[in-house]
Design a protein around this motif. Sequence first.
Motif, short mmCIF file in Angstrom:
data_model
loop_
_atom_site.label_atom_id
_atom_site.label_comp_id
_atom_site.label_asym_id
_atom_site.label_seq_id
_atom_site.Cartn_x
_atom_site.Cartn_y
_atom_site.Cartn_z
N THR A 87 0.83 -1.21 0.00
CA THR A 87 0.00 0.00 0.00
C THR A 87 0.86 1.26 0.00
O THR A 87 0.50 2.27 -0.61
CB THR A 87 -0.95 -0.01 1.20
OG1 THR A 87 -1.77 -1.18 1.15
CG2 THR A 87 -1.86 1.22 1.20
N PHE A 88 2.02 1.20 0.64
CA PHE A 88 2.94 2.34 0.63
C PHE A 88 3.41 2.65 -0.78
O PHE A 88 3.69 3.80 -1.12
CB PHE A 88 4.12 2.04 1.55
CG PHE A 88 5.05 3.20 1.78
CD1 PHE A 88 4.58 4.48 1.95
CD2 PHE A 88 6.42 2.99 1.86
CE1 PHE A 88 5.44 5.55 2.18
CE2 PHE A 88 7.29 4.04 2.08
CZ PHE A 88 6.80 5.33 2.24
N SER A 89 3.49 1.62 -1.62
CA SER A 89 3.81 1.85 -3.02
C SER A 89 2.77 2.77 -3.66
O SER A 89 3.10 3.60 -4.52
CB SER A 89 3.87 0.52 -3.78
OG SER A 89 4.08 0.72 -5.17
N TYR A 90 1.52 2.64 -3.24
CA TYR A 90 0.45 3.49 -3.76
C TYR A 90 0.53 4.91 -3.19
O TYR A 90 0.39 5.88 -3.93
CB TYR A 90 -0.91 2.88 -3.39
CG TYR A 90 -1.45 1.88 -4.39
CD1 TYR A 90 -2.74 2.01 -4.90
CD2 TYR A 90 -0.68 0.81 -4.82
CE1 TYR A 90 -3.26 1.09 -5.81
CE2 TYR A 90 -1.17 -0.11 -5.72
CZ TYR A 90 -2.46 0.02 -6.22
OH TYR A 90 -2.95 -0.89 -7.12
N THR A 91 0.72 5.03 -1.88
CA THR A 91 0.71 6.37 -1.29
C THR A 91 1.89 7.19 -1.74
O THR A 91 1.81 8.40 -1.91
CB THR A 91 0.74 6.31 0.25
OG1 THR A 91 2.01 5.80 0.69
CG2 THR A 91 -0.37 5.44 0.80
N LYS A 189 -3.73 11.56 -0.98
CA LYS A 189 -2.51 10.79 -1.28
C LYS A 189 -2.23 9.72 -0.23
O LYS A 189 -1.78 8.62 -0.55
CB LYS A 189 -1.31 11.74 -1.38
CG LYS A 189 0.00 11.10 -1.80
CD LYS A 189 1.06 12.18 -1.98
CE LYS A 189 2.34 11.65 -2.61
NZ LYS A 189 3.10 10.77 -1.75
N PHE A 190 -2.51 10.02 1.02
CA PHE A 190 -2.06 9.14 2.11
C PHE A 190 -3.17 8.31 2.75
O PHE A 190 -2.88 7.43 3.56
CB PHE A 190 -1.36 9.96 3.19
CG PHE A 190 -0.07 10.59 2.73
CD1 PHE A 190 0.83 9.89 1.94
CD2 PHE A 190 0.25 11.89 3.09
CE1 PHE A 190 2.01 10.46 1.51
CE2 PHE A 190 1.44 12.48 2.68
CZ PHE A 190 2.32 11.76 1.88
N LYS A 198 -7.79 4.06 -6.25
CA LYS A 198 -8.04 3.92 -7.70
C LYS A 198 -7.35 5.03 -8.49
O LYS A 198 -6.90 4.83 -9.61
CB LYS A 198 -9.54 3.95 -7.97
CG LYS A 198 -10.26 2.67 -7.54
CD LYS A 198 -11.76 2.78 -7.75
CE LYS A 198 -12.46 1.51 -7.28
NZ LYS A 198 -13.93 1.61 -7.41
N VAL A 199 -7.25 6.19 -7.88
CA VAL A 199 -6.57 7.32 -8.54
C VAL A 199 -5.06 7.09 -8.53
O VAL A 199 -4.37 7.45 -9.49
CB VAL A 199 -6.93 8.64 -7.82
CG1 VAL A 199 -6.12 9.81 -8.40
CG2 VAL A 199 -8.42 8.91 -7.93
N ARG A 200 -4.55 6.47 -7.46
CA ARG A 200 -3.10 6.29 -7.35
C ARG A 200 -2.58 5.16 -8.23
O ARG A 200 -1.42 5.18 -8.63
CB ARG A 200 -2.74 6.01 -5.89
CG ARG A 200 -2.94 7.17 -4.94
CD ARG A 200 -2.03 8.33 -5.24
NE ARG A 200 -0.62 8.01 -5.00
CZ ARG A 200 0.39 8.83 -5.25
NH1 ARG A 200 0.16 10.02 -5.77
NH2 ARG A 200 1.63 8.48 -4.99
N PHE A 203 -1.04 6.14 -11.44
CA PHE A 203 0.22 6.83 -11.16
C PHE A 203 1.36 5.83 -11.02
O PHE A 203 2.47 6.06 -11.51
CB PHE A 203 0.09 7.66 -9.88
CG PHE A 203 1.40 8.15 -9.34
CD1 PHE A 203 2.04 9.26 -9.88
CD2 PHE A 203 2.04 7.47 -8.30
CE1 PHE A 203 3.26 9.70 -9.39
CE2 PHE A 203 3.25 7.90 -7.81
CZ PHE A 203 3.87 9.03 -8.35
N ILE A 204 1.09 4.69 -10.36
CA ILE A 204 2.11 3.66 -10.16
C ILE A 204 2.59 3.12 -11.50
O ILE A 204 3.79 2.94 -11.73
CB ILE A 204 1.56 2.50 -9.30
CG1 ILE A 204 1.00 2.99 -7.97
CG2 ILE A 204 2.62 1.43 -9.09
CD1 ILE A 204 1.97 3.70 -7.11
N GLU A 205 1.64 2.85 -12.40
CA GLU A 205 2.01 2.29 -13.70
C GLU A 205 2.82 3.30 -14.52
O GLU A 205 3.81 2.93 -15.18
CB GLU A 205 0.75 1.88 -14.47
CG GLU A 205 -0.14 0.88 -13.73
CD GLU A 205 0.59 -0.39 -13.35
OE1 GLU A 205 1.57 -0.77 -14.02
OE2 GLU A 205 0.18 -1.03 -12.35
N GLU A 206 2.42 4.55 -14.47
CA GLU A 206 3.17 5.59 -15.18
C GLU A 206 4.55 5.76 -14.57
O GLU A 206 5.55 5.97 -15.29
CB GLU A 206 2.39 6.91 -15.13
CG GLU A 206 3.06 8.04 -15.90
CD GLU A 206 2.28 9.35 -15.82
OE1 GLU A 206 2.81 10.37 -16.28
OE2 GLU A 206 1.16 9.34 -15.26
#
Length: 584
Positions: A87-91, A189-190, A198-200, A203-206
């Motif tokens: 989950t930290f990868s997402y935040t 964000k956090f 879902k929004v984050r 961002f991870i893929e980009e």
Amino acid sequence: MKEILSGNEAIARGAFEAGVRVASAYPGTPSTEILENIVQYKNIDASWAPNEKVALEVGIGASFGGGRALVTMKHVGVNVAADPLFTFSYTGVNGGLVLVSADDPEMHSSQNEQDNRNYARFAKVPMLEPSDSQECKDFTRLAFDISEQFDTPVMLRTTTRTSHGKSIVTLEEPVTGLPIPKLTRNAAKFVMLPGNAKVRHPFIEERTLKLKEYGKNLPINRLEMRDTAIGVITSGVPYQYVREVLPEASVLKLGMVYPLPDQLIREFAAKVDKLYVVEELDPFMEEQIKALGIPVTGKDIIPICGELTPGILRKAFNLPEPEKNTVEKLPGRPPNMCPGCPHRGVFYTLNQLKAYVTGDIGCYTLGFLPPLSAMDTCVCMGASIGNATGITKVLSPEEQKKIVAVIGDSTFLHSGITGLLDMVYNKAPATVIILDNRITAMTGRQENPASGYTLMGEETFQVDLPQLVSALGVKNIRILDPLDLAETKKVLQEEMDRAEPSVIITQRPCVLIKREGVFKRGNTFEVDLELCTGCRACLKLGCPAIIWQAEGEKKGKATIDPQLCTGCTICEQVCKFNAIGAKK
């Protein structure tokens, strides 16, 4: 200034130079020395956590607060920390965060040899892999820059060889001008509710695509063009072996092993006639390179199990071994509990009672070895209690009486508490022994919440284990001195016969404990050879201080090495002929 440092020492230095504010860890070989060396840098708040998940959560909190944080653990520790990691990868981060995963190919001190490069790919975070101590320091510094530039935690993977090997390191001054930590509210964000997550995710893929592009020109991913007949893609310690065994080969040395720089790999592959991947454990890079449509040879010739050596690499490439002087082969030296270890009498008694012992991770895992031979399962930290509960669910009431779980104080606080809670809640009729030696002994005698001291050596709250166990609902709690064999056997038998959960807490400090005055050495013991009958009963303890002396064709007698004896009295108690006593 230059110094000779181990990889772990160099990572600690790199954290200092990178301006790290907080360092947290649970000790685990081969990562332990990182935090033990960080304590010399007084501007870093360094602490042992009860387990790896908490350590990472502490680091994440420091990052959210705007400070740089280092979190370290051995490879299996990442299994425990995986929940917050993903989950930290997402935040993403506020202050940079680096997670050190110290892998253990060949399982020098581990129960498996999982390849944690897979975690980087799974969690979609970048991973750097140094090949010597200089790179350990430099990559640590770089990892914090990448973390903040790309808004991501960064994993730094070492292995036992990089962690403990030493090489020359150039020291530098710490960075300056880092932002002062402060509270910054950014709930979108956090706070990882589904709507925010879902929004984050996009961002991870980009971010991963940007990191691939970044890797193409990253200096730690470098081409070393030599003879183009053979090209080798490698990273970490295997790079050193490639340079030794294939000095003329062209090499693509990858310092960032995830995400792989696809374009750079294609360019290198086009320049060589035959392409190889040399990597330890899984075909991590090999499979991704093959997915690019690039022909490559890897695990066809390189073993998938164990760590690599120059000798293994020479064999893989059908190269002769260099001439070397004949070295006398030394006899094997199996691991053993220390003389005077407070766990020895417990396992000796469990063997006598023919208990089925569900074991755990710690010094006491050595109770598995002969002559004690008193451990039947061992899976992971904290599993002993859950295993015992599960086994009782499928056995008859009579067989249930044989089930005993053993767990150390540090391991119990790491991940045994919830297992015991489940045992009580579900009324499992098993016995748990908490082996309280007041230290995290297996990894080098580090402090824990039951020791009463912090990593910095400061006195702190000391967990009251009987009180904690009682709060979990255990009604039957027994406390004993494990050096009293008669009492140990009596209590064990009584609790094994009990048809409900019970906990025995053995209280004796580790004989190698660091703090002054905690362990007091007793009188050394000796064997009266006139009374010794050579029955070998004392040998069943497996104590290194007891030595068997053959007497020609006679069966021999026992002697005790006074340099090793700690005066624990266990051997005196097992001798039926009064042949062992305190040295006069």
